[in-house]
Design an enzyme around this catalytic site. Sequence first.
Site: not given
Lengths: 287, 287
Positions: A34-35, A37, A41, A153-154, A157, A188-189
């Site tokens: 979702m950008g 970054l 990512h 982290k997800d 998902q 990181m998020s």
Amino acid sequence: MIQTMQQISTIEELRVQIKAARLQGKTIGFVPTMGFLHEGHLSLVKAAREKCDLVVMSIFVNPLQFGPNEDFERYPRDIERDSQMAAGAGVDLLFTPSVEEMYPRPILTTVSVANVTTPLCGASRPGHFDGVSTVVLKLFSIVQPDYAFFGQKDAQQVAVVTQMVNDLSVPVEVIPCPIVREADGLAMSSRNVYLSAEEREQALVLSQSLRQAAAWLEEGLPLEQIKARIRQMIADKPLAEIDYVEILRYPDLQPVETELPGQAIIVALAVRFGKTRLIDNLIAAIR
Amino acid sequence: MIQTMQQISTIEELRVQIKAARLQGKTIGFVPTMGFLHEGHLSLVKAAREKCDLVVMSIFVNPLQFGPNEDFERYPRDIERDSQMAAGAGVDLLFTPSVEEMYPRPILTTVSVANVTTPLCGASRPGHFDGVSTVVLKLFSIVQPDYAFFGQKDAQQVAVVTQMVNDLSVPVEVIPCPIVREADGLAMSSRNVYLSAEEREQALVLSQSLRQAAAWLEEGLPLEQIKARIRQMIADKPLAEIDYVEILRYPDLQPVETELPGQAIIVALAVRFGKTRLIDNLIAAIR
């Protein structure tokens, strides 16, 4: 090696590029994002770069996976910076469709995954994982990757996408990649940017309590006791509001009925600091 | 030309064949069926044969699309005969997976399409189209066809699959093919075999009333009146029990709000004869 990244915003143009790469026999690695970054990512791009001939990244803030009171509108966006970071990390094709390109008409099709979506973020964010599985399947249809890279982290998902891919025989291999953390431990998020300095400080309790949980698991503490101790650690932070603290079987995310040694589990946390909701997790085994 | 058909029952084996065809630059046409083949199915093979280099047919009686009180168990099956007919019609690869091959574990993923599934068979058969869209998407993932051929007798199925393909950007073109009929007008269906001689005779009312409807449309009769006349024609057959008689906008299957000349419509019928449920339809335009 000099890498020239192409930025593409239409499905049709991307298909042309993908088809050309396929005809050259190239393997395709895909990093959906979702950008906004960050190093997390970029670690996915690195993994894709090592495994595949062509690396495709998508940046699409997908409205389907946000609830009506969530942060779709204010989700951080910076396509200029993202584009530079993606190029620097070795992305070949950066796919940046608009909402109108992805959903030119209201989308009537929904992909739903049962069971693994029931607990954790599935319970806190109704409809969220339908939005995720639907957009991921659509992106897979467009990019047709051999490998798709997702951050752990997800973790839920990853579980949802893996289940969907297996159930529907989608010809892609899902590659989960380790959580990337700041020097002080914060996962990181893109949402970390929302945090005030004070919230940022107290948010360290997520990674700290997971590190403790790992030690408590080593000591053989019962899971209920570990959960209680994590809750206590988080409750001690005045700005923290617990959404959930759960320990579930991994990867099917079902309740741990009996605590069998060797059983893989996930310790999963979601905690709010003001308007910001952070998640983190630890995958481990029962001693 | 001598055509040697290969029968394949595992996903993995089929993927190998598809990959080889792709590498040779062949276009792939796909005819998904539930078997017990008739001239309707063979017309789809013919269309695929004319348009594509490799023709793949699947035969799979998909339990997901049958309700608990429907005819999954007794649905007619004759793989020997089907195999001969498929080979004769020019199928290259006949994919005949078992239920265990398609669903080795309970499938947790569902693909649902809204709106077009609401009326007609979607109303009469709850869950039916979820089963259809889920299995069709899975088959598309396995076969990865350029073109997929469907009979217009199942017009709502065509609408559902087309909507799904558009919504999810599935790289396949859905080709609807005309209804094939017996000499006396009865639409070909694997379920026609269920009919007694007397039911078979009275079942002609479906195609007859649609032929009448075409004439009434030509005359400019209001749609409500046409529906009433069709209902009357069917009610005159003592063994017939109406499931639905509907006239809807085509292809979105929504109610006709105002009867605009040129508006495409579908006259859709479902009628039971004993335990057998038959469907038929006419696509036309308002005068």
